[in-house]
Design a protein around this motif. Structure first.
Motif, PDB file in Angstrom:
ATOM      1  N   ASN A 436       0.857  -1.182   0.000  1.00  0.00           N
ATOM      2  CA  ASN A 436       0.000   0.000   0.000  1.00  0.00           C
ATOM      3  C   ASN A 436       0.896   1.235   0.000  1.00  0.00           C
ATOM      4  N   ASN A 437       1.057   1.842  -1.166  1.00  0.00           N
ATOM      5  CA  ASN A 437       1.951   2.992  -1.225  1.00  0.00           C
ATOM      6  C   ASN A 437       1.228   4.278  -0.846  1.00  0.00           C
ATOM      7  N   LEU A 438       1.995   5.378  -0.822  1.00  0.00           N
ATOM      8  CA  LEU A 438       1.510   6.657  -0.305  1.00  0.00           C
ATOM      9  C   LEU A 438       0.325   7.186  -1.099  1.00  0.00           C
ATOM     10  N   LEU A 439       0.437   7.225  -2.410  1.00  0.00           N
ATOM     11  CA  LEU A 439      -0.632   7.819  -3.217  1.00  0.00           C
ATOM     12  C   LEU A 439      -1.862   6.923  -3.280  1.00  0.00           C
ATOM     13  N   LYS A 440      -1.658   5.625  -3.122  1.00  0.00           N
ATOM     14  CA  LYS A 440      -2.810   4.718  -3.037  1.00  0.00           C
ATOM     15  C   LYS A 440      -3.649   5.065  -1.815  1.00  0.00           C
ATOM     16  N   VAL A 441      -2.995   5.366  -0.703  1.00  0.00           N
ATOM     17  CA  VAL A 441      -3.709   5.796   0.508  1.00  0.00           C
ATOM     18  C   VAL A 441      -4.361   7.145   0.272  1.00  0.00           C
ATOM     19  N   TYR A 442      -3.642   8.051  -0.384  1.00  0.00           N
ATOM     20  CA  TYR A 442      -4.165   9.400  -0.620  1.00  0.00           C
ATOM     21  C   TYR A 442      -5.484   9.369  -1.385  1.00  0.00           C
ATOM     22  N   HIS A 443      -5.629   8.434  -2.315  1.00  0.00           N
ATOM     23  CA  HIS A 443      -6.829   8.388  -3.151  1.00  0.00           C
ATOM     24  C   HIS A 443      -7.938   7.525  -2.552  1.00  0.00           C
ATOM     25  N   PHE A 444      -7.771   7.105  -1.310  1.00  0.00           N
ATOM     26  CA  PHE A 444      -8.832   6.338  -0.645  1.00  0.00           C
ATOM     27  C   PHE A 444     -10.106   7.169  -0.539  1.00  0.00           C
ATOM     28  N   LEU A 488      -3.659   9.750   4.538  1.00  0.00           N
ATOM     29  CA  LEU A 488      -4.999   9.375   5.000  1.00  0.00           C
ATOM     30  C   LEU A 488      -5.716  10.552   5.640  1.00  0.00           C
ATOM     31  N   SER A 489      -4.975  11.390   6.349  1.00  0.00           N
ATOM     32  CA  SER A 489      -5.614  12.539   7.005  1.00  0.00           C
ATOM     33  C   SER A 489      -6.286  13.438   5.981  1.00  0.00           C
ATOM     34  N   GLU A 490      -5.624  13.628   4.839  1.00  0.00           N
ATOM     35  CA  GLU A 490      -6.237  14.465   3.803  1.00  0.00           C
ATOM     36  C   GLU A 490      -7.383  13.742   3.108  1.00  0.00           C
ATOM     37  N   ALA A 491      -7.277  12.416   2.976  1.00  0.00           N
ATOM     38  CA  ALA A 491      -8.356  11.646   2.356  1.00  0.00           C
ATOM     39  C   ALA A 491      -9.637  11.734   3.177  1.00  0.00           C
ATOM     40  N   LEU A 492      -9.507  11.861   4.504  1.00  0.00           N
ATOM     41  CA  LEU A 492     -10.677  11.834   5.384  1.00  0.00           C
ATOM     42  C   LEU A 492     -11.126  13.219   5.836  1.00  0.00           C
ATOM     43  N   TRP A 493     -10.218  14.178   5.865  1.00  0.00           N
ATOM     44  CA  TRP A 493     -10.584  15.520   6.344  1.00  0.00           C
ATOM     45  C   TRP A 493     -11.069  16.405   5.202  1.00  0.00           C
ATOM     46  N   THR A 494     -10.390  16.370   4.080  1.00  0.00           N
ATOM     47  CA  THR A 494     -10.568  17.374   3.042  1.00  0.00           C
ATOM     48  C   THR A 494     -11.683  17.002   2.077  1.00  0.00           C
TER      49      THR A 494
END
Length: 761
Positions: A436-444, A488-494
């Protein structure tokens, strides 16, 4: 959403001209939903004050900010309740709505953080801290004039921390909480109980921590292999630990100060070997301890209810997690008491008995003014009416639950298992399973399209899960969390409309320096070189492309195996080659080598004419990509699930490679794999490499009988042979499979051989 602005701020913004001064924009993670920079800047000095009311909550937050300013800028500001200019002022509106929202405004007169609760103020301060860091950019406490309005998209923004597999000291748990808080996360799911360790003091059942919190350490065995509870002062090496009730109260209070709810997990009905070794009377009759409570024994329910009675006194939050995953039902189906329960309750199968178990516990949890939440397996057999679901086996369980009207937290293993690798390098530290790489998490995105529009409000948010089978230290935990938690913080907050991958990449690059300044052991995997090799049929050359996940910073390389430096060749375009190359590539950031290097030998002598003949065919599920997989210039990583491994069970790996034409060679190499803890893959017992000009008479150039290695960790065994340069057309490779797994192995059955990437030059 617009906040009320105090009148004096509005007047001052109109009547005073702004000082024009350029300040670096450091970027904020997670991205605010509205941000507007303006000309001018405000400098925090020793004459600046912090204005806040006299409440305990407000005073604590003010002192926390003052500590930050003192540590970073050697400032110790006066804290006062009197409004004034040249101030950092907190205003709480005491409205019931949008408790996590905040408005931050920097003007000539200072900083105003306006919110409906001190939780909102706290989040505003996290943003303020980022505006003032990292020190590599912000030398003095100077702020751009800016207007920020912000609130989270989702109410559940969390991470699960497993302390059962490997115990984490109290102060280390607090450091994990600090990382969550700086990213505006608000839930810590605390996995206190599992099969190989009980970590919470329960007064009514003291054996749970006297014995269940400790385990024997056995040579060449992972903790879950032949697990055996013991006492802290037991014979031999002992591992364990637990939290007293005072420890838990302290951690819960520490988290609460940072507006993080701590959600305890007490596993049931499975994953309970430790508890049942302490209290075996709750195992099914005539059954071994499979870690499953007897569902036909009323004592099992009484035992768990008594535990919950004590747990809810320590955790004052809405949810209590009961696990409910991976429940082996065989013991139930062979237990007279469980069979009687099924007849009495008209239950048709093990799934319905599990549902009975969960529903019965849900009623008790509800009676304690708590809401039950469990992993998505609690859907099996029927979900309790009030229960919430945490979906880890993909999104499907969450979709089903939400569409049925249940609240859901999305935590799919892909991409939110933080115990998975975050880079493709073989040098990554021990992990469990996938990638699970960084951008994969970002696009959750926690809300799949398959959820009906009128049910989407049931998606509370999302959560990462950090299991610790392979993770033994706080340093390793930090590495697995960061920087993926930032994504993940940006995926869930923003709000989705405000998210931008390229802007995030710019911000995370700055954020690396923040994390470095804080002393965190974060991962540079997103900047480690990765590769792809293709063949240009027109030019008859191989083409090597290098890149890293984020696409930033210099990649420098050598082709002779030497270590790259800042003066080595800069990668600027694909590398074409017609002879084998030893590539050693490294990313450099601000003159410093970062991330893991790429070290590979890429062959050229295999062509479209090359054919492979297998004496024993590979297994179709582990084909590595087919007959050409052995020389496709795609190296497998030390994971059993890497698709580049080619594997076969029980039988020997034996191939003849027909190069298709006479080729001058002096080197042959290839890789074999073993991972005893997670797979049935073992190294061969004997390896032979032979060469031939005509494919009839073979000359052995390598032969080795391999010693058995009992190490449970993943191993890539590189086999290499150098020989006198000569023309040849055929290569024969034989690797002896041991056939059956040895008696000491954790598994039974066939042994497998995994092989990858034959290299020649």
């Amino acid at each position: 959403m617009r906040f009320f602005r105090p009148f004096f701020f509005c007047v001052l913004l109109i009547t005073f001209s702004c000082k024009k001064e350029t300040v670096e924009k450091t970027g904020i993670i997670p991205q605010p939903n509205y941000i507007n920079y303006q000309e001018g800047s405000f400098l925090i000095t020793e004459n600046t004050t912090i204005v806040v009311d006299s409440s305990k909550e407000g005073q604590w937050i003010a002192k926390e900010l003052n500590s930050f300013l003192n540590e970073n800028f050697n400032l110790d500001l006066k804290i006062t309740a009197k409004s004034q200019a040249n101030a950092i002022q907190f205003i709480v509106n005491d409205k019931d709505s949008e408790k996590e929202a905040y408005h931050l405004e920097v003007s000539k007169e200072g900083v105003l953080i306006n919110a409906n609760s001190y939780q909102g103020v706290f989040y505003g301060i996290q943003t303020l801290k980022q505006l003032l860091t990292p020190k590599t950019i912000i030398k003095n406490p100077v702020l751009n004039f800016v207007d920020i309005e912000d609130s989270p998209e989702y109410g559940w923004r969390g991470m699960m921390l497993d302390v059962s597999r490997h115990f984490l000291e109290k102060d280390s748990v607090k450091k994990v909480i600090d990382i969550l808080a700086m990213h505006k996360m608000n839930k810590l799911h605390w996995h206190l109980v599992d099969g190989i360790g009980w970590r919470i003091q329960i007064d009514k059942y003291p054996e749970l921590t006297k014995k269940g919190a400790w385990r024997k350490v056995k040579e060449h065995k992972k903790p879950w292999e032949d697990f055996e509870s013991t006492y802290e002062d037991g014979e031999g090496e002992v591992y364990g630990g637990f939290y007293t009730k005072d420890d838990i109260k302290e951690i819960v209070a520490y988290a609460a100060e940072r507006y993080i709810d701590v959600i305890p997990e007490i596993e049931m009905p499975g994953h309970s070997e430790a508890a049942l070794q302490c209290y075996p009377e709750f195992i099914c009759e005539d059954a071994e301890n499979t870690g499953v409570y007897c569902a036909g024994n009323d004592g099992s329910f009484e035992f768990l209810q008594n535990i919950i009675n004590e747990v809810v006194e320590l955790f004052p939050y809405q949810y209590l997690h009961i696990g409910g995953d991976e429940v082996g039902k065989e013991a139930w189906l062979n237990c007279k008491r469980c069979q009687k329960r099924m007849r009495d309750e008209n239950l048709q199968n093990g799934e319905e008995l599990q549902s009975y178990f969960v529903k019965r516990m849900e009623k008790f949890v509800h009676s304690k003014n708590r809401k039950l939440i469990g992993w998505d397996e609690i859907l099996e057999g029927g979900l309790p009416e009030r229960a919430a679901v945490m979906s880890w086996r993909g999104f499907e369980g969450g979709i089903e639950a939400a569409n049925a009207g249940h609240d859901v937290v999305m935590s799919p293993a892909s991409p939110l298992y933080f115990d998975y690798n975050q880079g493709t390098s073989e040098f990554e530290p021990p992990s469990w399973g996938g990638y699970n790489n960084l951008l994969k998490v970002y696009h959750f995105n926690p809300v799949p399209e398959d959820i009906a529009a009128d049910k989407r409000h049931h998606i509370l948010g999302g959560q990462a899960n950090l299991w610790t089978e392979q993770i033994k230290s706080l340093s390793h935990i930090e590495y697995m969390m960061l920087p993926r938690l930032s994504a993940l913080s940006e995926a869930l907050w923003t709000n989705a409309d405000q998210k931008n991958e390229q802007e995030f990449i710019k911000k995370i690059d700055v954020h690396f320096d923040r994390l470095k300044a804080l002393g965190y052991n974060f991962s540079w995997s997103a900047l480690s070189p990765e590769y792809e090799v293709t063949f240009d049929k027109n030019d008859k050359k191989h083409v090597l492309q290098l890149q890293n996940e984020l696409g930033i910073y210099d990649i420098r390389y050598t082709l002779d195996g030497s270590t790259p430096s800042t003066t080595s060749e800069l990668y600027s375009k694909p590398i074409q080659y017609s002879d084998p190359i030893d590539v050693y590539a490294q990313t450099f950031r601000n003159g410093e080598a970062i991330g893991f290097p790429l070290k590979k030998l890429f062959s050229t002598s295999f062509t479209e004419k090359t054919k492979v003949t297998y004496t024993n065919p590979y297994n179709e599920s582990y084909s590595g990509g087919g007959d050409q997989a052995l020389f496709d210039n795609r190296y497998a990583n030390p994971r059993g699930d890497d698709p580049n491994w080619q594997g076969l069970p029980q039988k020997d790996f034996e191939v003849i490679i027909d190069l298709g034409e006479s080729t001058t060679l002096s080197y042959i190499g290839l890789n074999f794999f073993q991972h005893l803890a997670s797979t049935s893959v073992m190294l061969p017992t004997e390896i032979t490499i032979a060469i031939s000009k005509e494919g009839k008479d073979y000359q052995t150039v390598y032969h080795e009988i391999l010693e058995t290695i009992k190490d449970r960790n993943p191993i890539i065994k590189r086999i290499e042979t150098d020989f006198e340069k000569q023309n040849l057309s055929f290569i024969k490779i034989t690797a002896k499979n041991r056939g059956k797994l040895p008696d000491w192995h954790i598994r039974n059955g066939d042994a497998w051989v995994f092989v990858d990437e034959v290299s020649i030059k």
